[in-house]
Structures are given as C-alpha cells and as structure tokens.
Design a protein around this motif. Sequence first.
Motif, short mmCIF file in Angstrom:
data_model
loop_
_atom_site.label_atom_id
_atom_site.label_comp_id
_atom_site.label_asym_id
_atom_site.label_seq_id
_atom_site.Cartn_x
_atom_site.Cartn_y
_atom_site.Cartn_z
N UNK A 224 55.14 61.06 15.05
CA UNK A 224 53.99 60.28 15.52
C UNK A 224 52.73 60.59 14.72
N UNK A 225 52.51 61.85 14.38
CA UNK A 225 51.32 62.21 13.59
C UNK A 225 51.36 61.55 12.22
N UNK A 226 52.50 61.61 11.55
CA UNK A 226 52.63 60.96 10.25
C UNK A 226 52.43 59.46 10.35
N UNK A 227 53.01 58.87 11.38
CA UNK A 227 52.87 57.43 11.58
C UNK A 227 51.41 57.04 11.79
N UNK A 228 50.69 57.84 12.55
CA UNK A 228 49.28 57.57 12.82
C UNK A 228 48.44 57.69 11.55
N UNK A 229 48.75 58.66 10.71
CA UNK A 229 48.00 58.81 9.47
C UNK A 229 48.28 57.65 8.51
N UNK A 230 49.52 57.21 8.46
CA UNK A 230 49.86 56.06 7.61
C UNK A 230 49.15 54.82 8.12
N UNK A 231 49.19 54.62 9.44
CA UNK A 231 48.49 53.49 10.04
C UNK A 231 46.99 53.54 9.73
N UNK A 232 46.38 54.72 9.94
CA UNK A 232 44.94 54.86 9.71
C UNK A 232 44.55 54.54 8.29
N UNK A 233 45.38 54.96 7.33
CA UNK A 233 45.08 54.71 5.93
C UNK A 233 45.10 53.21 5.63
N UNK A 234 46.15 52.51 6.09
CA UNK A 234 46.24 51.08 5.84
C UNK A 234 45.13 50.32 6.57
N UNK A 235 44.88 50.69 7.82
CA UNK A 235 43.86 49.99 8.61
C UNK A 235 42.48 50.11 7.98
#
Length: 575
Positions: A224-235
Amino acid sequence: MSPVLLMVIGLAILALGYLVYSKYLAKRVYRLNDEFRTPSHELRDGVDYVPTNKFILWGHHFTSVAGAAPIVGPAVALIWGWVPAFLWVTLGTVFFAGMHDFGALWASVRNKGQSIGALSGRYIGKRGAGLFLIVIFILLLMVIAAFAVVITGLLISTPTAVIPTWGAIGVALLVGVAVYRLRMPLVAVTIVGVIALYGLIVLGDAVPVVLPETFLGMTPTVFWILTLFIYGAFASLLPVWVLLQPRDYINGVQLFIGLILLYGAVVVGMFVADGAHDIVTPAINMNVPEGTPSIVPLLFVTIACGAISGFHGMVSSGTSSKQLDKETDSRFVGYFGAVGEGLLALGTIIAISAGLRTVAEWQELYSKFGEAGVQSFVQGGGMLMESGLGLPASLSTTVLATMAVLFAATSLDTGFRLMRFVVQEMGERVNLRIGKYTATGVVVVLGMGLTFSQGLGGEGGLRIWPLFGTTNQLMASLTLMILAVMLIRKRRNPWPALIPLAIVFVMSFWAAIDQLFSFATPGSADWLLFAIDCIIIVSSVFVAIEGIRAIIRARSDPPEPEDADEKLEAVREEV
C-alpha cells in the motif's frame, strides 16, 4: 453538557466568523476586486494555471488542507478536556486560520501565484527566504511520509474502505472530463458523482478487501505504501483539471454529507432511547495521565489543522492561487475552506466526546498521551450514526473511514505537487534548473527513504511526526509575518495578522524548546529529532529576526504604490 448544545454553539461561532469577520477582511483589509487579473488568466498554461469555478476550487483547497490532521489533533487534545479543544478550534478557525488561509491566497494572487517561500524573499529578504524554504521542505516531507503510513493503516484496519478509496479516482476522472471537456452542468455532475461515490462505499462495505500476508512478494503495508507513492507521483504531474480538482471537489461534497450525517445523528439521537447523551468527557481534565505534557503550550500545536496550520499557507499559495478565477472568490475558497476544516475538527470533538458512553471508556482511551487518533473518531462517530440514525455499524464505520482516507489522500497528492515546486525553487536558488520529472523523482526517493528508514513496517514515516505540530505552527507564524509586512506596506490595518502572529509564534516556539529538552532526556534521547528540532528552531529565529526588521522598515518606508484597480476601489469606498 449536551452534545447538541455544544454543536449549536460551535456552528454559530463558525457561521458568524464567515458572515461577519471574513467580510470585514475582504472589504477593509484585503480589498478584493474582481477587476484584478488573476494569475490563472495571466499565466494560463492548462496544467497548473487553470481558471476554476469557485465551488470546484473550494473542494480542492478544502480537502487538500484537511487531511487527517483536523481529526488526529482534536482527538489527542481531548486528554485535557473538551473545553480547551472546543475553544481553540472555534476561535482559532475564526480569528487565526481564516485570516491566515484567506491572506496567503490573496498575497499569492497579488504576486503572480508565487509560493509563500518565494514571497518571503520579496517581503522578508533573501537570507530569511533560504531558511524559510528549509522549514517548508521539512514540513512537506513530514506530510508525505506520515500520511502514506496513516492511509496504509486505515486501509488495513478498515478493509471495507479499500474499494471506495481507489474507486474515487475513477469517479474523479469522469467528473473532470464531464465538467471540462463535455461542459456538462456542475450540479448534475455533482449529484451523479456523489451517488457513484456512495455507491462505492456501500459496495466496499459488502466486499472488504483484505490482502494476504504476502502479496506480489510484499507485505500489505509495503504494497500500500508503494502504491500510494506511485499514485502521488503521477497525480502531481497531471494537469490539475484531470484529477486534482475533480477528486478534491467530490471529496469535499462527500465530507459535508458525512458531517451532515454525523451532526444529524447527534440531533436525532436526542429522541432515540440509545442515542446521544450528555458528554462524559471532562470539561477540563485535571488528572491527566503521567507523561502528559502541559496544556500550555502543547494544546496550540497539538491542534494545528482545525485551528491554524502553516501547511494551509503552502496550499493557498502553491496550488489554489494558480486556479483562482476571480479575486473575490478567495474569500469563499480561503476563509470558508478554513471554516470547513473547523467543522471537521468540531465534528471530531463531538464524535469522540458523545460517542463514548461512560467515564471508564474515556479513561481507557486516554490512559496515555497520543493514543487516541483517527480510529477513535471512526469508532466514536460510527457509534453515534448507528444509534442516532440506525445505520449498520459496519456501514457507519466505512463512511467515516473512507472520509478520513480520502482527505489524507488529497493532502498526500497535493503535498507531492507542492514539494515538487519547492525542489525546483531550491534548485533555482543555486542556479540549477530541475525539470518537473526529476523533481518528482527526488520527492519520491526522499519520501520513501524516510518512510522505510526504520524498516519495512513504515515506522520511519512517523519518525519525525512529533515535530509536525511545532514546525507547522512556526510555518503559520512566518506566513502571518509576510502578510503583516504586505499590509503595512500598503498602509492597511495589520493587526488582524499581527495578533495571531504573536500568539502562534510564542506558543509554537515555546513548544519547540520544550520538545528539544524532551528529545535530550537521558535514557530516552532521540538525537535525530533533537538535531532536526535544532535546525527548525535556528531557522525560525533567523527568519523571525529578518521579519521584525522587515516590519520596521515597512513602517518607515514610503507606502507601496497601489495597482490601478486598488486605487479605483479606494475611490469607490470614499464615494
């Protein structure tokens, strides 16, 4: 004390703040004028600078500044009793947060959408600006790392919130296309979007998502932490109209529906046998557990968001100012955005105070300082909604947990975008041009480095969180300092900024010194936090000195020339 009476008094104070005090600030202090050309029009690029409907922008601004902090802060502060928390939330929102958020937005709009960090160079001086950026950088790093961990914890502890959390992204993308590409009416899009979002909540309640102990070779926490960081970067890289604006807008509407349900449960509960009851939380708790810090100054930094928060100034000047369509919209976006967060903080106080049934329950929850948090709000509010509105316990919990997760997520992606701006600005100060993709990569590396610095459980994400309150409030005082200098230069009334500035700076600096000694306590010393606290204290002292000098200069310098539209407004007022 009846929770209904507490709710009515709180709502009345916040309403008067917006209807009366914000109107005074708009007309007499900031002198808003629709004829002024805002940065969203002057520098329009379709990515960061986009003229935006004030209701959509309010949704972005409000949910970005809210996050989990206006829930966590009041929840923790109730250990001193509900009266101190209630007074600081309501009066702080009206006279501190509203003025601060509204002012930061106005100041940035009047300076081509520049961030507070950039404005510090113009109004305080280059020496102070460099140190100012250090405080901003540390604060944003805290937000990104900590919120990633908080969201992960909620997704694991409340698996029914997983589907609505990620499904909300799809809803937001469709809302963005409907409003900006298909030009559909905002009201119709809002209704369909909210129905879709609550449909996802019902679906999530029926289909909880629990990850196995090992998923794709990772633990659920790491995944979940990795997914959130990937999401944050794209967003952070997408044009604001694609995801940031519509996501935050729908979340803002969803919050108000959630608050209506929560406050409605309190009112209806009066007429239900097992509904709302008198608050069992002590008004002022004189028997705090051992190890609990003094209420002064810690109350004023424990409740930051929900009373006043430096992070708000960064959002106001970092993203919101670049999207403001008309200058007069800043009152609704900035001040009412602060009021919305005050409503969330007030709702937290009522949810926990009225949700607990006995003194024994309260004593168990508050047996140690810092134990209460988001989960306490979710459980207490869930009990109120179950008993007052008859909603199933699981669904009530899912509604509030989703609300908390979505707020934290919007602060996370806004934090990514803001920190990307800061990295680029820091590069410019050393004559190094950093592209947005490189800057975003730096943000991801630093954020993940901190989050996993103490292991794969993400403990590092909360490693420096104890410094958030003091750093955040010092940041708020420095923003108020810039506003005071601007107002003095324009020969306008600076006291609405100077009075909150003095109180917030004294309390936050006092708290920082208190923490410095606690971090050096023999046997439990934390030298990393000690070192970071020293950096923050030294930086704040130097910026404060530069700020005082700037205020003195501003009083003796010739008045700052007014823009043509400001002169026109002054003439109209005289007539």
